[in-house]
Design a protein around this motif. Structure first.
Motif, PDB file in Angstrom:
ATOM      1  N   GLN A  22     -97.910 -71.798 -13.066  1.00 56.60           N
ATOM      2  CA  GLN A  22     -99.172 -71.351 -13.918  1.00 56.60           C
ATOM      3  C   GLN A  22    -100.292 -72.425 -13.176  1.00 56.60           C
ATOM      4  OE1 GLN A  22     -99.091 -71.627 -17.915  1.00 56.60           O
ATOM      5  NE2 GLN A  22     -96.741 -70.278 -18.384  1.00 56.60           N
ATOM      6  N   PRO A  23    -101.750 -72.511 -13.246  1.00 55.01           N
ATOM      7  CA  PRO A  23    -102.419 -72.876 -12.558  1.00 55.01           C
ATOM      8  C   PRO A  23    -102.698 -74.362 -13.619  1.00 55.01           C
ATOM      9  CG  PRO A  23    -103.121 -70.918 -12.551  1.00 55.01           C
ATOM     10  CD  PRO A  23    -102.234 -70.469 -13.390  1.00 55.01           C
ATOM     11  N   PHE A  24    -103.292 -75.952 -13.133  1.00 52.94           N
ATOM     12  CA  PHE A  24    -103.481 -76.288 -13.832  1.00 52.94           C
ATOM     13  C   PHE A  24    -102.011 -77.046 -14.732  1.00 52.94           C
ATOM     14  CE2 PHE A  24    -107.478 -73.931 -13.513  1.00 52.94           C
ATOM     15  CZ  PHE A  24    -108.252 -74.805 -12.543  1.00 52.94           C
ATOM     16  N   SER A  25    -100.835 -76.566 -14.175  1.00 48.36           N
ATOM     17  CA  SER A  25     -99.672 -77.365 -14.462  1.00 48.36           C
ATOM     18  C   SER A  25     -98.966 -78.085 -13.337  1.00 48.36           C
ATOM     19  CB  SER A  25     -98.791 -75.893 -15.031  1.00 48.36           C
ATOM     20  OG  SER A  25     -97.821 -76.410 -15.347  1.00 48.36           O
ATOM     21  N   ARG A  26     -98.481 -79.533 -14.452  1.00 51.60           N
ATOM     22  CA  ARG A  26     -97.559 -80.297 -13.137  1.00 51.60           C
ATOM     23  C   ARG A  26     -96.204 -80.958 -14.007  1.00 51.60           C
ATOM     24  NH1 ARG A  26    -102.520 -84.625 -11.856  1.00 51.60           N
ATOM     25  NH2 ARG A  26    -101.164 -85.348 -10.627  1.00 51.60           N
ATOM     26  N   GLY A  27     -95.613 -81.431 -13.255  1.00 55.18           N
ATOM     27  CA  GLY A  27     -93.847 -81.629 -14.018  1.00 55.18           C
ATOM     28  C   GLY A  27     -94.948 -83.380 -14.192  1.00 55.18           C
ATOM     29  N   GLU A  28     -93.106 -83.533 -14.617  1.00 52.01           N
ATOM     30  CA  GLU A  28     -93.336 -85.356 -15.237  1.00 52.01           C
ATOM     31  C   GLU A  28     -93.539 -86.506 -14.261  1.00 52.01           C
ATOM     32  OE1 GLU A  28     -93.753 -87.619 -18.037  1.00 52.01           O
ATOM     33  OE2 GLU A  28     -93.178 -85.659 -18.385  1.00 52.01           O
ATOM     34  N   LYS A  29     -93.399 -86.224 -12.699  1.00 56.06           N
ATOM     35  CA  LYS A  29     -93.507 -86.681 -11.765  1.00 56.06           C
ATOM     36  C   LYS A  29     -94.692 -86.362 -10.841  1.00 56.06           C
ATOM     37  CE  LYS A  29     -92.065 -88.553  -7.430  1.00 56.06           C
ATOM     38  NZ  LYS A  29     -90.729 -88.436  -6.711  1.00 56.06           N
ATOM     39  N   ALA A  30     -95.144 -85.701 -11.251  1.00 63.15           N
ATOM     40  CA  ALA A  30     -96.594 -85.547 -10.940  1.00 63.15           C
ATOM     41  C   ALA A  30     -97.714 -86.075 -11.608  1.00 63.15           C
ATOM     42  CB  ALA A  30     -96.600 -83.556 -10.084  1.00 63.15           C
ATOM     43  N   ARG A  31     -97.477 -86.141 -12.830  1.00 69.27           N
ATOM     44  CA  ARG A  31     -98.864 -86.669 -12.983  1.00 69.27           C
ATOM     45  C   ARG A  31     -98.749 -88.131 -12.972  1.00 69.27           C
ATOM     46  NH1 ARG A  31     -95.070 -83.946 -17.417  1.00 69.27           N
ATOM     47  NH2 ARG A  31     -96.949 -81.697 -18.162  1.00 69.27           N
ATOM     48  N   THR A  32     -97.793 -88.836 -12.171  1.00 68.29           N
ATOM     49  CA  THR A  32     -98.521 -89.893 -11.373  1.00 68.29           C
ATOM     50  C   THR A  32     -98.397 -89.568 -11.120  1.00 68.29           C
ATOM     51  OG1 THR A  32     -95.874 -89.722 -10.826  1.00 68.29           O
ATOM     52  CG2 THR A  32     -96.632 -90.642 -13.203  1.00 68.29           C
ATOM     53  N   VAL A  33     -98.773 -89.029  -9.821  1.00 71.17           N
ATOM     54  CA  VAL A  33     -99.432 -88.710  -8.414  1.00 71.17           C
ATOM     55  C   VAL A  33    -101.193 -87.439  -8.055  1.00 71.17           C
ATOM     56  CG1 VAL A  33     -99.657 -87.960  -6.544  1.00 71.17           C
ATOM     57  CG2 VAL A  33     -96.991 -88.600  -7.476  1.00 71.17           C
ATOM     58  N   THR A  34    -101.839 -88.073  -7.655  1.00 72.96           N
ATOM     59  CA  THR A  34    -102.941 -87.572  -7.205  1.00 72.96           C
ATOM     60  C   THR A  34    -102.320 -86.314  -7.290  1.00 72.96           C
ATOM     61  OG1 THR A  34    -104.669 -89.428  -6.974  1.00 72.96           O
ATOM     62  CG2 THR A  34    -105.194 -87.391  -6.542  1.00 72.96           C
ATOM     63  N   GLY A  35    -103.286 -85.194  -7.764  1.00 74.28           N
ATOM     64  CA  GLY A  35    -103.244 -84.018  -7.637  1.00 74.28           C
ATOM     65  C   GLY A  35    -104.338 -82.689  -8.558  1.00 74.28           C
ATOM     66  N   SER A  36    -104.593 -81.880  -8.400  1.00 72.86           N
ATOM     67  CA  SER A  36    -104.450 -80.894  -8.988  1.00 72.86           C
ATOM     68  C   SER A  36    -103.675 -79.639  -9.942  1.00 72.86           C
ATOM     69  CB  SER A  36    -105.636 -79.745  -7.843  1.00 72.86           C
ATOM     70  OG  SER A  36    -104.546 -78.538  -7.351  1.00 72.86           O
ATOM     71  N   GLY A  37    -103.174 -79.505  -9.368  1.00 75.31           N
ATOM     72  CA  GLY A  37    -102.150 -78.223  -9.903  1.00 75.31           C
ATOM     73  C   GLY A  37    -101.766 -77.270  -9.662  1.00 75.31           C
ATOM     74  N   LEU A  38    -102.398 -77.016  -8.774  1.00 73.33           N
ATOM     75  CA  LEU A  38    -102.846 -75.243  -8.254  1.00 73.33           C
ATOM     76  C   LEU A  38    -102.289 -75.196  -6.785  1.00 73.33           C
ATOM     77  CD1 LEU A  38    -106.560 -75.166  -8.329  1.00 73.33           C
ATOM     78  CD2 LEU A  38    -105.071 -73.750  -9.608  1.00 73.33           C
ATOM     79  N   GLY A  39    -100.982 -76.300  -6.202  1.00 74.32           N
ATOM     80  CA  GLY A  39    -100.211 -75.720  -5.041  1.00 74.32           C
ATOM     81  C   GLY A  39     -99.343 -74.989  -5.160  1.00 74.32           C
ATOM     82  N   LEU A  40     -98.721 -74.954  -6.809  1.00 72.83           N
ATOM     83  CA  LEU A  40     -97.348 -73.577  -6.492  1.00 72.83           C
ATOM     84  C   LEU A  40     -98.623 -72.515  -7.003  1.00 72.83           C
ATOM     85  CD1 LEU A  40     -94.663 -76.493  -8.306  1.00 72.83           C
ATOM     86  CD2 LEU A  40     -95.196 -74.875  -5.662  1.00 72.83           C
ATOM     87  N   ALA A  41     -99.068 -72.620  -7.929  1.00 75.42           N
ATOM     88  CA  ALA A  41     -99.999 -71.680  -8.163  1.00 75.42           C
ATOM     89  C   ALA A  41    -100.536 -70.773  -7.534  1.00 75.42           C
ATOM     90  CB  ALA A  41    -100.911 -71.924  -9.676  1.00 75.42           C
ATOM     91  N   ILE A  42    -100.541 -71.147  -6.365  1.00 67.33           N
ATOM     92  CA  ILE A  42    -101.644 -70.747  -4.922  1.00 67.33           C
ATOM     93  C   ILE A  42    -100.140 -70.051  -4.398  1.00 67.33           C
ATOM     94  CG2 ILE A  42    -102.424 -70.606  -3.038  1.00 67.33           C
ATOM     95  CD1 ILE A  42    -104.203 -73.268  -4.106  1.00 67.33           C
TER      96      ILE A  42
END
Length: 440
Positions: free
Chosen positions: A375-395
């Motif tokens: 889903q857009p802007f959704s990130r896993g637990e580890k991804a929350r500590t890394v810079t990103g938009s949360g759109l990679g897998l949504a794309i």
């Protein structure tokens, strides 16, 4: 457990309803015909039979001359029955014979013995205790000279023609719904579609098509507005980011300068993902591509990574080349940023699907996070500590849907997140021109 016995399609339900209506119509027709054709004849012949019995059998009312005249007119006369035993009454004649027996017994006031003689026009032989062994021959002229084949033809062909007519009507109603389903699926993938015909069909279907056309226009306008808004915001933000980066390069403190430049690069990457999410490739024309070639092109940009590539011979697919390379880039970037090397990339043919698999060897993600990662802007637990938009897998999910495929995320038993993409070999892109010819 509730069991639904109704057919699942509107066409099948229409067939069942039409069949039931025809069946009930046939039953009511037979009942009406029997009530208004056979029952009056049965009552009349019952009275003639009683009159012939009074003229021929009973001594107090015997009149041989009148009995002979009545026999010539009606065919009801005293005679000797055949030597054969009582024959079985055919099923088609049984209701008539039973009704005749009831009428006779009511008129005579005593039990009646009936024999059935089967012929082109059946004959009943009647005997009662008061007849003293004599038999009355009663031709069943009220049971008209029928043609069995005509009856069968009437009972089969009339319902058959009615069912065919009903099915044709149901098909005419279901075809616009089927076209609506096809166009709705295209709209759901974000592809442009021509308007549905809202002039030549039934008024109810035209109303639905007009509402659907209005909805697609509003969705297209909303998508254009969203794209324009985000593209404008992204473009306007890049100008001050560029100035900030130039200013940061002149900062004397090298550590501070590198930190600011890193943050600016992260912001620029986030903006790039926003633009990539909006630029979904809907305008790109699909062509037959070798997915292995696209994988090799993208992996060549990540030659600094520890890659394990296993590509098998697979058929060409109808792909949007640049859009699909964006999908592969996002998968590789996601594995590099959130996983650990080596990154395994493989393709294979499974049934009627080409399967693309990308797996890292990191810690994976929590099982409860997997359903939301696409889903857009959704990130896993580890991804929350890394810079990103949360759109990679949504794309990735949007591009896979555009290619009529399926994407599945799982934690590999040996560690790491595995992304499996299945693309149908028989999948085809429907261009707007071809769809326009189909829906009209």
């Amino acid at each position: 457990m509730r069991i639904n016995l109704l057919p699942r399609t509107a066409f099948a339900r229409s067939a069942v309803v039409v069949g039931l209506v025809i069946f009930l119509t046939q039953v009511l027709t037979l009942w009406f015909f029997a009530r208004n054709a056979y029952l009056p004849g049965i009552r009349e012949y019952s009275r003639l039979t009683l009159l012939q019995a009074e003229l021929s059998v009973y001594e107090e009312t015997r009149d041989e001359e009148a009995a002979a005249r009545l026999g010539e007119v009606s065919g009801i006369m005293m005679a000797t029955p055949p030597d054969a035993e009582d024959s079985q009454v055919p099923l088609i004649s049984r209701p008539v014979v039973n009704s005749f027996r009831s009428e006779i017994e009511e008129l005579f006031g005593e039990p009646v013995n009936i024999r059935f003689e089967d012929s082109r026009r059946p004959v009943l032989w009647i005997n009662t205790p008061s007849f003293q062994g004599q038999w009355l021959r009663v031709p069943m002229t009220f049971f008209r000279d029928y043609d069995r084949y005509l009856l069968v033809g009437w009972g089969v062909t009339v319902p058959l023609f009615a069912v065919i007519a009903g099915l044709l009507i149901a098909r005419g109603l279901n075809r616009p719904l089927k076209r609506l389903e096809q166009v709705a699926a295209v709209v759901g993938r974000g592809d442009p579609v021509p308007p549905l015909n809202d002039r030549n069909g039934p008024e109810e279907i035209n109303a639905v098509n007009r509402a659907f056309n209005r909805m697609t226009r509003e969705l297209a306008q909303a998508q254009r507005d969203r794209a324009l808004l985000l593209a404008g915001v992204s473009h306007d933000l890049r100008t001050p980011l560029t100035r900030l980066r130039l200013s940061a390069e002149f900062i004397a403190d090298e550590e501070l300068s590198e930190g600011i430049i890193g943050d600016i690069e992260d912001m620029d990457a986030i903006l790039e993902q926003f633009i990539g999410f909006i630029r979904d490739g809907a305008d790109e024309v699909a062509s037959y591509e070798n997915i292995n070639v696209l994988v090799e092109d993208v992996c060549a940009k990540f030659d600094h990574l520890d890659l394990d590539i296993a590509l098998r011979n697979v058929p060409r697919l109808m792909l949007k080349r640049l859009t699909f390379k964006r999908l592969l880039t996002n998968l590789m970037t996601n594995a590099m940023k959130y996983g650990e090397p080596p990154v395994q990339v493989s393709t294979q043919l499974s049934g009627q699907d080409v399967v693309l698999t990308v797996r890292d060897h990191g810690q994976g993600v929590r099982d409860e996070d997997i359903p939301t990662l696409l889903q857009p802007f959704s990130r896993g637990e580890k991804a929350r500590t890394v810079t990103g938009s949360g759109l990679g897998l949504a794309i990735v999910k949007r591009i896979v849907d555009m290619h009529h495929g399926q994407v599945r995320l799982v934690n590999h038993p040996d560690g790491g997140l595995q992304v499996e993409i299945r693309l149908p070999v028989t999948g085809r892109f429907v261009q707007p021109e071809a769809l326009s010819a189909r829906v009209r």
